[in-house]
Design an enzyme around this catalytic site. Structure first.
Site, PDB file in Angstrom:
ATOM      1  N   CYS A 387       0.726  -1.296  -0.106  1.00 64.06           N
ATOM      2  CA  CYS A 387       0.037   0.206  -0.013  1.00 64.06           C
ATOM      3  C   CYS A 387       0.835   1.282  -0.072  1.00 64.06           C
ATOM      4  O   CYS A 387       1.495   1.601  -1.061  1.00 64.06           O
ATOM      5  CB  CYS A 387      -1.062   0.163   1.149  1.00 64.06           C
ATOM      6  N   HIS A 514      -3.672  -5.258   0.186  1.00 66.15           N
ATOM      7  CA  HIS A 514      -3.047  -5.725   1.420  1.00 66.15           C
ATOM      8  C   HIS A 514      -3.166  -7.236   1.559  1.00 66.15           C
ATOM      9  O   HIS A 514      -4.202  -7.675   1.932  1.00 66.15           O
ATOM     10  CB  HIS A 514      -4.013  -5.158   2.742  1.00 66.15           C
ATOM     11  N   GLU A 516      -2.036  -9.009   3.301  1.00 69.93           N
ATOM     12  CA  GLU A 516      -1.559  -9.570   4.717  1.00 69.93           C
ATOM     13  C   GLU A 516      -2.971  -9.976   5.211  1.00 69.93           C
ATOM     14  O   GLU A 516      -3.128 -10.880   6.292  1.00 69.93           O
ATOM     15  CB  GLU A 516      -1.024  -8.758   5.688  1.00 69.93           C
TER      16      GLU A 516
HETATM   17  N1  GLN Z   1      -1.980   6.752   2.921  1.00 71.10           N
HETATM   18  C1  GLN Z   1      -1.989   5.859   1.618  1.00 71.10           C
HETATM   19  C2  GLN Z   1      -3.273   6.310   1.129  1.00 71.10           C
HETATM   20  O1  GLN Z   1      -4.120   6.427   1.687  1.00 71.10           O
HETATM   21  C3  GLN Z   1      -1.456   4.653   1.761  1.00 71.10           C
HETATM   22  C4  GLN Z   1      -2.672   3.874   2.706  1.00 71.10           C
HETATM   23  C5  GLN Z   1      -2.193   2.647   3.206  1.00 71.10           C
HETATM   24  O2  GLN Z   1      -0.730   2.136   3.443  1.00 71.10           O
HETATM   25  N2  GLN Z   1      -3.107   1.650   3.945  1.00 71.10           N
HETATM   26  O3  GLN Z   1      -3.552   5.780  -0.028  1.00 71.10           O
END
Ligand code: GLN
Length: 549
Positions: A387, A514, A516
């Site tokens: 992410c 994600h 995970e």
């Molecule tokens: N801050 C980033 C976004 O909003 C990444 C978010 C995250 O790593 N879950 O896109």
């Protein structure tokens, strides 16, 4: 066809928090499932936030995102990882959610002029939500109450559970209190008094626990169990020892040895629905592999919340799953991105075999993440970016390979001339912070023939969960690709970039989703398996080149 009745197991906590109620709930769930029952687990969180999405991870640990896109408590991660099931919005309620529903109903005039009160309106809403899974064919619904008995916040939940027990009848609900038996070194004794008090407290609210699960550093003698039983009206075979273990994955076996599943089955009259022996074949296999690794692999987790391990719970567990799948022991270095600089990078990351760049929000610690990414890219160390980790990798690439020194994400610098990471258009109109990100599972299409495709075993269509507002700006796509950073996956519906990988690198994979959240003991996530496998290759290469570590 008449379906068998759903039975309930309530788990509350006494004496202190952090006794591991979530793990006990997940372990009991696992054992009941291994006996052939269909089981799910619900978490009741007594705080007033509508969900943990707006909470700082230091307050509450990681936010766990379900398939259906709810931001939930991290205990749901344990339930999914242990039971290999999918949970949903229905598996986590908070006081904020309950009150919001009740207040909205009141505003619509649905209470027909009645005074709206904690009892019965709030407690009814709690009971309805607990029972909302009844039509889904579960034999057992385990309900974990957050917090500790005696907390003011927990009272409506305890009262709702008392009513529920009364309505359902004794044979349909069992209550477990997880408590602590502290060892006083000075006295050389295990002490039962705090447990006695917790039980009394619960009884004052009209709830008699049927089973006590006692967390302890030392074994409980028969005599001690007898004493606890006598003071708490609990049968001696229902006083269950839960001794400290090295890994959470050993807890189901401990609970099996203590007979927790049998006591619950007997008490709920489930004997005719279960097999006499649990089928824990794959679980035991996992434990055996975990206990006898052939070698170890050292991974760095680079993030800003490393002081609180719970902030990266699912990532940590996924790394364990991936390591065990490779027959390896995980040695994890928690690297604080705020303390990482180009100057100390060799010292901090030099001996490592793989680098994971954690998700995140905001600008704190990003320089350290960028340094780590540059190091992994240049020194050809396997890297998995998740992410924010992918977004940081894009910024690093734009700055140091394409030469756009001011490249940034508009989350961190809204006026950057090179917005390689930008706000999702649909996010522009959002008024509220809570629950408004791009959340939950989306279908993703993998292209090309790179590392990502290899990790997924050639599968081109995958489904992964999300939690973000920003995304890779397509305007830079061509330039990135030309310079060796390939876009290897996109969202099926809207075409957003979901993954990028470096061409001339042993294994540099970054993903917007994600992975995970979907790794379980029975189904370790392919991306973590591939990451660990390649980190281990890096170790072997380093060894072949005569580097010690
Ligand atoms: N801050 C980033 C976004 O909003 C990444 C978010 C995250 O790593 N879950 O896109």
């Amino acid at each position: 066809m008449k379906r068998d009745k759903t039975k309930y197991v309530i788990i509350a906590g006494g004496v202190t928090s952090s006794l591991g109620k979530g793990i006990i709930a997940a372990s009991l769930g696992k054992l009941l499932q291994a006996r052939g029952l269909k089981v799910t687990v619900i978490k009741l969180d007594p705080y007033i936030n509508v969900d943990p999405g707006t909470l700082n991870p230091y307050e509450h640990g990681e936010v766990y995102v379900t398939y259906d896109g709810s931001e939930t408590d991290l205990d749901l991660g344990h339930y999914e990882r242990f039971l290999n099931i999918r949970t949903s919005a229905k598996n986590n309620m908070t006081t904020g959610k309950i009150y919001r529903t009740v207040i909205e109903r009141e505003r619509r005039g649905e209470y027909l002029g009645k005074t709206v009160q904690v009892i019965p309106h709030i407690t009814d809403e709690i009971k309805n939500r607990i029972r909302s899974l009844e039509n889904e064919g579960y034999d057992v619904v385990i309900v974990e109450i957050g917090g500790t008995v005696g907390d003011i916040e927990s009272l409506p939940y305890i009262e709702a559970v008392r009513q529920l027990g009364w309505e359902l009848g004794r044979e349909n609900m069992v209550t477990i209190l997880l408590t602590l038996i502290p060892y006083l070194t000075a006295a050389g004794e295990l002490k039962t008094k705090p447990t006695q008090h917790s039980v009394k407290f619960l009884m004052q609210s009209g709830v008699q626990p049927d089973i006590l699960v006692c967390r302890t550093e030392r074994p409980l003698s028969r005599k001690l169990k007898e004493k606890i039983a006598l003071f708490t009206n609990v049968n001696i075979d229902s006083v269950v020892e839960s001794i400290d273990v090295n890994s959470i994955y050993e807890v189901p076996m401990k609970m099996l040895n203590e007979g927790l599943d049998s006591v619950v089955i007997k008490r709920l009259g489930l004997e005719n629905r279960v097999s006499s022996k649990p089928d824990l074949t794959s679980w035991k296999l996992f434990l055996e592999r975990m206990e006898k690794p052939v070698d170890e692999v050292r991974i760095a987790l680079v993030g800003k919340y490393v002081q609180l391990k719970d902030a990266y719970k699912s990532i940590y567990e996924s790394l364990i799953h991936g390591s065990v799948a490779n027959g390896l022991k995980l040695k994890l270095d928690w690297v604080d991105s705020e303390k990482l600089t180009d100057e100390n990078i060799v010292e901090r990351l030099g001996g490592l075999h793989g680098i994971l760049i954690a998700p995140g929000f905001g600008s704190r610690g990003i320089e350290g993440k960028l340094s780590a990414i540059r190091y992994a890219r240049e020194k050809k160390i396997p890297l998995l970016g998740i992410c924010f980790g992918m977004q940081m990798a894009a910024i690093e690439f734009a700055r140091n390979v394409l030469g756009y020194k001011e490249a940034h994400s508009t989350e961190l610098n809204p006026s950057t001339p090179y917005p390689v990471i930008d706000l999702l258009p649909e996010q522009l109109e959002k008024q509220y912070m809570g629950g408004t990100m791009r959340l939950g599972a989306k279908i993703i299409i993998i292209s090309g023939s790179g590392r990502l495709l290899e990790a997924y075993g050639g599968k081109r269509k995958i489904t992964e969960r999300h939690r973000h507002r920003y995304f890779f700006n397509e305007k830079f796509r061509e330039e990135f690709e030309k310079a060796g950073m390939r876009i290897v996956a996109v969202d099926e519906e809207v075409g957003l970039t979901e993954a990028m990988e470096l061409k001339d690198h042993p294994w540099f994979v970054t993903v917007q989703f994600h992975p995970e959240y979907q790794s379980t003991v029975d189904r370790p996530h392919p991306l973590f398996i591939a990451f660990i496998k390649n980190a281990y290759k890096c170790k072997q290469k380093k060894l072949a080149h005569g580097q010690k570590k």
